[in-house]
Design an enzyme around this catalytic site. Sequence first.
Site, mmCIF file in Angstrom:
data_model
loop_
_atom_site.group_PDB
_atom_site.id
_atom_site.type_symbol
_atom_site.label_atom_id
_atom_site.label_comp_id
_atom_site.label_asym_id
_atom_site.label_seq_id
_atom_site.Cartn_x
_atom_site.Cartn_y
_atom_site.Cartn_z
ATOM 1 N N HIS A 107 -9.296 -7.683 1.862
ATOM 2 C CA HIS A 107 -8.141 -6.799 2.043
ATOM 3 C C HIS A 107 -7.200 -6.874 0.834
ATOM 4 C CE1 HIS A 107 -5.271 -4.431 4.365
ATOM 5 N NE2 HIS A 107 -4.334 -5.298 4.027
ATOM 6 N N PHE A 110 0.826 -1.203 0.000
ATOM 7 C CA PHE A 110 0.000 0.000 0.000
ATOM 8 C C PHE A 110 0.867 1.262 0.000
ATOM 9 C CE2 PHE A 110 -2.657 3.243 2.039
ATOM 10 C CZ PHE A 110 -3.820 3.147 1.287
ATOM 11 N N GLU A 111 2.044 1.192 0.602
ATOM 12 C CA GLU A 111 2.943 2.341 0.704
ATOM 13 C C GLU A 111 3.847 2.530 -0.509
ATOM 14 O OE1 GLU A 111 1.228 1.262 4.375
ATOM 15 O OE2 GLU A 111 2.604 -0.010 3.238
ATOM 16 N N THR A 136 -10.040 -12.537 3.318
ATOM 17 C CA THR A 136 -10.865 -11.324 3.332
ATOM 18 C C THR A 136 -10.636 -10.537 2.052
ATOM 19 O OG1 THR A 136 -9.204 -9.878 4.339
ATOM 20 C CG2 THR A 136 -10.559 -11.213 5.847
ATOM 21 N N ALA A 166 4.752 -8.053 -2.675
ATOM 22 C CA ALA A 166 4.064 -9.332 -2.834
ATOM 23 C C ALA A 166 2.819 -9.322 -1.958
ATOM 24 C CB ALA A 166 4.974 -10.491 -2.443
#
Length: 152
Positions: free
Chosen positions: A83, A52-53, A81, A75
């Site tokens: 996510h 995400f960063e 879920t 990766a």
Amino acid sequence: MSRPPSQVRVGIAVARFNDIVTSRLLEGARSLLARRGVPPTHIEVMEVPGAFELPLAAQWLVDHAKCDGVVALGAVIRGTTSHYDHVCSAATSGLTNLQLSRGVPVGFGLLTCDTLEQAFDRAGGKLGNKGGETADTVLEMLAHKQKWVDVK
């Protein structure tokens, strides 16, 4: 006239999450860049917590480390879920937006796999090393940029 690889600055943004995989991707990218003639002093590596960063790290490498191109490595392995879908989508959009807004090649070396085995196969296993392939793509796009965009 285009600059040889020995004169370009390449950033590598690499996620620590799933580092058993991403460390291999990083090794593949560094190895490819060395084989193509990019000196280690022209490679900036920024490790970040996760995929995400990656877009923000890549932006910092372009804007502040003055990298000519960035290799983004991570990766994400599917869990139980949603996510996975959100992280993959956000990272993909962020990296795409960065290269389009800055006109700088950003290589997409984010593995999006269903299993750890699939990730290993792509991080130096039977399907090669996507870190190296992504670094090679960035160098190719830099050559295109020098020919088509940076013409004086």
